[in-house]
Write a protein that holds these residues in place. Structure first.
Motif, short mmCIF file in Angstrom:
data_model
loop_
_atom_site.label_atom_id
_atom_site.label_comp_id
_atom_site.label_asym_id
_atom_site.label_seq_id
_atom_site.Cartn_x
_atom_site.Cartn_y
_atom_site.Cartn_z
N ASP A 1 2.88 2.93 3.37
CA ASP A 1 1.88 3.56 2.49
C ASP A 1 1.09 4.68 3.16
OD1 ASP A 1 0.36 2.02 4.19
OD2 ASP A 1 -0.54 0.77 2.63
N GLY B 1 3.11 7.26 4.84
CA GLY B 1 4.05 8.29 4.45
C GLY B 1 4.66 9.07 5.58
N PRO C 1 8.56 8.50 5.16
CA PRO C 1 8.85 9.08 3.84
C PRO C 1 8.72 10.60 3.81
CG PRO C 1 7.63 7.05 3.55
CD PRO C 1 7.66 7.33 5.04
N VAL D 1 5.32 7.57 -2.37
CA VAL D 1 4.59 6.66 -1.49
C VAL D 1 3.43 6.06 -2.26
CG1 VAL D 1 3.22 6.50 0.63
CG2 VAL D 1 5.25 7.97 0.55
#
Length: 334
Positions: free
Chosen positions: A159, A161, A164, A305
């Motif tokens: 969470d 990122g 990601p 995210v």
């Protein structure tokens, strides 16, 4: 086994809950009930641990393992641990940030941590809060307190990122500014390996502090980004660039270019911590290809995210496209 997860809706907490369910344990979450759904088969208790009487729902409960990821004022850890003192084991997910500067590469669990106190009510310094949380857990549970000093945590559900961002950037294709050197060692832990270590050691009754992160050089920046290209199937070309021009352009390691901490940087130790104790206790870390591939499949499914539970303002990570284009044009002209 009866597992109590304090929180349970964030990155690490939700992974702990999922693993407890997978193991067939009786799993209870305790939180304010305002972030995320309750997973099937999980019992949810509601309360605000920072409010007067906010722990009332936990009174009289019986659990074999308690896991706490709190990163606010240490007093909240002490209060929860005191109420739950009859539990079998208390695992506190801490951070390598607790080490007192200057921190040298290879830092081990015996090194000094930043000054803090178990009853501190301040929540404005992450390192001090985590160090105080460790003191609070140990003050109440003694040898039944497991202190999990995590490092960079990657994997499905992230969470913040960092990974990601790289996956989304590579997926866009074209020339990608790749911060060198390509063989720069990267040290991190997959959230699922962190979770397995935490629950396994808690069941075994293991206490004390552990640097829970892969060995230095578990992967490299080159391997990580090549796996991102492979996972996304994108037509991306990694343009490796020396650290000096990147830093001279004002690009910040870790934030603008996530995961990357170049040689000689003051925070390079974050990816060069000693892990002998954790590996001797049973830590295992999966290959980087599995972490990257599974994270991409999760991102493809969820689309973006997720917001960080309880933290409305998220730290922005990732290099602005215009700045990346300017660096590529300068150092890798067509």
């Amino acid at each position: 086994m009866r597992l109590l997860m304090l929180g349970g809706t964030g990155f690490v907490g939700s992974a702990i809950v999922a693993e407890g369910v997978r193991r067939g344990w009786t799993v209870t979450m305790f939180n304010r009930g305002i972030h995320g759904p309750t997973p099937p088969g999980v019992h949810r208790l509601r309360g605000d641990r920072t409010a007067p009487g906010g722990l009332a729902e936990l009174a009289g409960g019986a659990w074999d393992v308690v896991v706490d990821t709190w990163d606010g004022a240490p007093r909240a850890v002490r209060d929860a641990a005191t109420l739950l003192r009859s539990a079998g084991h208390y695992a506190y997910v801490s951070s390598g940030s607790v080490y007192a500067p200057p921190v040298l590469p290879g830092v081990g669990e015996e090194s000094a941590v930043v000054p803090s106190a178990a009853d501190d009510t301040r929540d404005d310094d992450y390192a001090r809060c985590k160090a105080g949380g460790e003191l609070a857990a140990t003050e109440v549970f003694g040898e039944r307190a497991l202190l999990v000093r995590a490092g960079l945590i990657l994997g499905p559900g992230e969470d913040i990122g960092r990974l990601p961002w790289w996956l989304h950037r590579v997926a866009r294709g074209g020339d990608v500014l790749a911060p060198g050197p390509a063989d720069l060692p990267v040290q991190y832990v997959d959230v699922r390996d962190l979770t397995a270590f935490t629950l396994d050691r808690a069941v075994e009754g293991v206490g004390g502090a552990f640097n829970v992160i892969s060995r230095p050089g578990h992967t490299t920046m080159g391997e990580l980004l090549r796996e991102a290209v492979a996972a996304t199937g994108a037509d991306a070309r990694l343009r490796w660039t020396d650290p000096e021009p990147i830093l001279a352009a004002g690009v910040e390691p870790w934030n603008d270019l996530p995961v990357w901490i170049p040689p000689g940087h003051e925070y390079r130790w974050l990816q060069e911590r000693g892990v002998e104790k954790a590996y001797a206790a049973g830590l295992t870390c999966r290959p980087v290809a599995e972490t990257v591939g599974d994270t991409w499949r999760w991102l493809d499914r969820v689309g973006a995210v997720p917001p960080r539970a309880g933290r409305p303002v998220r730290t922005t990570v990732g290099l602005d496209p215009a700045r990346e284009a300017a660096l590529l044009a300068t150092h890798h002209p067509a």
